[in-house]
Design a protein around this motif. Structure first.
Motif, PDB file in Angstrom:
ATOM      1  N   PHE A  26       0.569  -1.251  -0.246  1.00  0.00           N
ATOM      2  CA  PHE A  26       0.221   0.596   0.366  1.00  0.00           C
ATOM      3  C   PHE A  26       0.862   1.550  -0.146  1.00  0.00           C
ATOM      4  O   PHE A  26       0.207   2.060  -0.485  1.00  0.00           O
ATOM      5  N   GLY A  27       1.998   1.132   0.608  1.00  0.00           N
ATOM      6  CA  GLY A  27       3.022   2.118   0.483  1.00  0.00           C
ATOM      7  C   GLY A  27       3.146   2.793  -0.658  1.00  0.00           C
ATOM      8  O   GLY A  27       3.871   3.632  -0.923  1.00  0.00           O
ATOM      9  N   LEU A  28       3.542   1.537  -1.387  1.00  0.00           N
ATOM     10  CA  LEU A  28       4.390   1.670  -2.919  1.00  0.00           C
ATOM     11  C   LEU A  28       3.482   2.446  -4.152  1.00  0.00           C
ATOM     12  O   LEU A  28       4.293   3.203  -4.451  1.00  0.00           O
ATOM     13  N   VAL A  29       2.469   1.679  -4.423  1.00  0.00           N
ATOM     14  CA  VAL A  29       1.623   2.486  -4.633  1.00  0.00           C
ATOM     15  C   VAL A  29       0.798   4.110  -3.876  1.00  0.00           C
ATOM     16  O   VAL A  29       1.003   4.793  -4.986  1.00  0.00           O
ATOM     17  N   ILE A  47      -7.244   2.600   5.971  1.00  0.00           N
ATOM     18  CA  ILE A  47      -6.255   1.861   5.712  1.00  0.00           C
ATOM     19  C   ILE A  47      -4.803   0.878   6.667  1.00  0.00           C
ATOM     20  O   ILE A  47      -5.233   0.295   7.200  1.00  0.00           O
ATOM     21  N   PHE A  48      -4.682   2.428   7.036  1.00  0.00           N
ATOM     22  CA  PHE A  48      -3.392   2.040   8.050  1.00  0.00           C
ATOM     23  C   PHE A  48      -3.532   1.951   9.287  1.00  0.00           C
ATOM     24  O   PHE A  48      -3.409   0.498  10.050  1.00  0.00           O
ATOM     25  N   TRP A  49      -4.709   2.642   9.656  1.00  0.00           N
ATOM     26  CA  TRP A  49      -5.124   2.071  11.614  1.00  0.00           C
ATOM     27  C   TRP A  49      -6.139   1.120  11.618  1.00  0.00           C
ATOM     28  O   TRP A  49      -6.103  -0.050  12.294  1.00  0.00           O
ATOM     29  N   MET A  77      -9.462  -6.103   9.904  1.00  0.00           N
ATOM     30  CA  MET A  77      -8.332  -5.833   9.036  1.00  0.00           C
ATOM     31  C   MET A  77      -8.976  -6.036   7.309  1.00  0.00           C
ATOM     32  O   MET A  77      -8.805  -5.703   6.801  1.00  0.00           O
ATOM     33  N   GLY A  78     -10.087  -6.815   7.148  1.00  0.00           N
ATOM     34  CA  GLY A  78     -10.140  -7.341   6.344  1.00  0.00           C
ATOM     35  C   GLY A  78     -11.198  -6.281   5.260  1.00  0.00           C
ATOM     36  O   GLY A  78     -10.732  -5.824   4.579  1.00  0.00           O
ATOM     37  N   VAL A  79     -11.983  -5.570   6.228  1.00  0.00           N
ATOM     38  CA  VAL A  79     -12.081  -3.869   5.600  1.00  0.00           C
ATOM     39  C   VAL A  79     -11.856  -3.039   5.541  1.00  0.00           C
ATOM     40  O   VAL A  79     -11.791  -2.257   3.929  1.00  0.00           O
ATOM     41  N   ALA A  80     -10.256  -3.032   5.558  1.00  0.00           N
ATOM     42  CA  ALA A  80      -9.802  -1.951   5.514  1.00  0.00           C
ATOM     43  C   ALA A  80      -8.978  -2.540   4.638  1.00  0.00           C
ATOM     44  O   ALA A  80      -8.435  -1.412   3.609  1.00  0.00           O
ATOM     45  N   ILE A  81      -8.770  -3.623   4.668  1.00  0.00           N
ATOM     46  CA  ILE A  81      -8.145  -4.155   3.062  1.00  0.00           C
ATOM     47  C   ILE A  81      -8.835  -3.426   1.889  1.00  0.00           C
ATOM     48  O   ILE A  81      -8.033  -2.934   1.123  1.00  0.00           O
ATOM     49  N   LEU A  82     -10.017  -4.451   2.665  1.00  0.00           N
ATOM     50  CA  LEU A  82     -10.764  -3.727   1.116  1.00  0.00           C
ATOM     51  C   LEU A  82     -11.115  -2.850  -0.146  1.00  0.00           C
ATOM     52  O   LEU A  82     -10.981  -2.166  -1.228  1.00  0.00           O
ATOM     53  N   ILE A  83     -11.541  -1.436   1.268  1.00  0.00           N
ATOM     54  CA  ILE A  83     -11.074   0.007   0.760  1.00  0.00           C
ATOM     55  C   ILE A  83      -9.797   0.840   0.308  1.00  0.00           C
ATOM     56  O   ILE A  83      -9.758   1.200  -0.699  1.00  0.00           O
ATOM     57  N   ALA A  87      -9.135   2.680  -3.340  1.00  0.00           N
ATOM     58  CA  ALA A  87      -8.721   3.706  -3.278  1.00  0.00           C
ATOM     59  C   ALA A  87      -7.327   3.407  -3.986  1.00  0.00           C
ATOM     60  O   ALA A  87      -7.244   4.274  -4.897  1.00  0.00           O
ATOM     61  N   MET A  88      -6.322   2.750  -3.660  1.00  0.00           N
ATOM     62  CA  MET A  88      -5.511   1.762  -4.885  1.00  0.00           C
ATOM     63  C   MET A  88      -5.591   1.949  -5.601  1.00  0.00           C
ATOM     64  O   MET A  88      -4.957   2.349  -7.022  1.00  0.00           O
ATOM     65  N   ALA A  89      -7.116   1.045  -6.569  1.00  0.00           N
ATOM     66  CA  ALA A  89      -6.676   1.195  -7.768  1.00  0.00           C
ATOM     67  C   ALA A  89      -7.195   2.116  -8.118  1.00  0.00           C
ATOM     68  O   ALA A  89      -7.530   2.750  -9.609  1.00  0.00           O
ATOM     69  N   MET A  90      -8.194   3.056  -7.594  1.00  0.00           N
ATOM     70  CA  MET A  90      -9.088   4.298  -8.507  1.00  0.00           C
ATOM     71  C   MET A  90      -7.261   5.520  -8.402  1.00  0.00           C
ATOM     72  O   MET A  90      -7.687   6.195  -8.702  1.00  0.00           O
ATOM     73  N   ARG A  91      -7.057   4.836  -7.492  1.00  0.00           N
ATOM     74  CA  ARG A  91      -5.608   5.940  -7.683  1.00  0.00           C
ATOM     75  C   ARG A  91      -4.750   5.560  -8.790  1.00  0.00           C
ATOM     76  O   ARG A  91      -3.993   6.658  -9.407  1.00  0.00           O
ATOM     77  N   LEU A  92      -4.666   4.294  -8.886  1.00  0.00           N
ATOM     78  CA  LEU A  92      -3.992   3.517 -10.478  1.00  0.00           C
ATOM     79  C   LEU A  92      -4.166   4.020 -11.566  1.00  0.00           C
ATOM     80  O   LEU A  92      -3.503   5.018 -12.481  1.00  0.00           O
TER      81      LEU A  92
END
Length: 103
Positions: A26-29, A47-49, A77-83, A87-92
């Motif tokens: 997530f940090g690299l993306v 995501i982080f917390w 944890m699962g919901v945070a990863i899905l969010i 978010a990363m897909a939208m940013r990409l």
């Protein structure tokens, strides 16, 4: 000769994979898509917390052999990863659109 308890192996495996690999990915993306304005900027904290609190809770649940703690922390944890994935897909996609066309 002492044997390593199975819960310790699972706890360490989970802590290393989620704690290191997921945070790293997530940090690299986030760095790769840093274009100034970000889609879902609020999601970074979620995501982080969410991912880390959920991971810590899951590891504690494994260490204490507590199904209740694992049942509460896993969805966090699962919901945070899905969010994070959304978010990363939208940013990409946003970063791809912002790229100048190759000549």
């Amino acid at each position: 000769l002492t044997s390593i308890p199975a819960w310790l192996v699972f706890a360490l495996d989970h802590a290393i994979f989620v704690g290191v690999m997921s945070n790293l990915i997530f940090g690299l993306v986030m760095l790769a898509t840093d274009t100034g304005s970000r889609a879902w900027a609020w999601a970074d904290d979620v995501i982080f917390w969410g991912m880390n609190i959920g991971m810590i809770g899951f590891v504690v649940g494994l260490a204490m052999d507590s199904a209740e703690i694992k049942r509460v922390s896993s969805p966090i944890m699962g919901v945070a990863i899905l969010i994070g994935l959304a978010a990363m897909a939208m940013r990409l996609v946003e970063a791809r659109r912002a790229e100048p066309a190759a000549a």
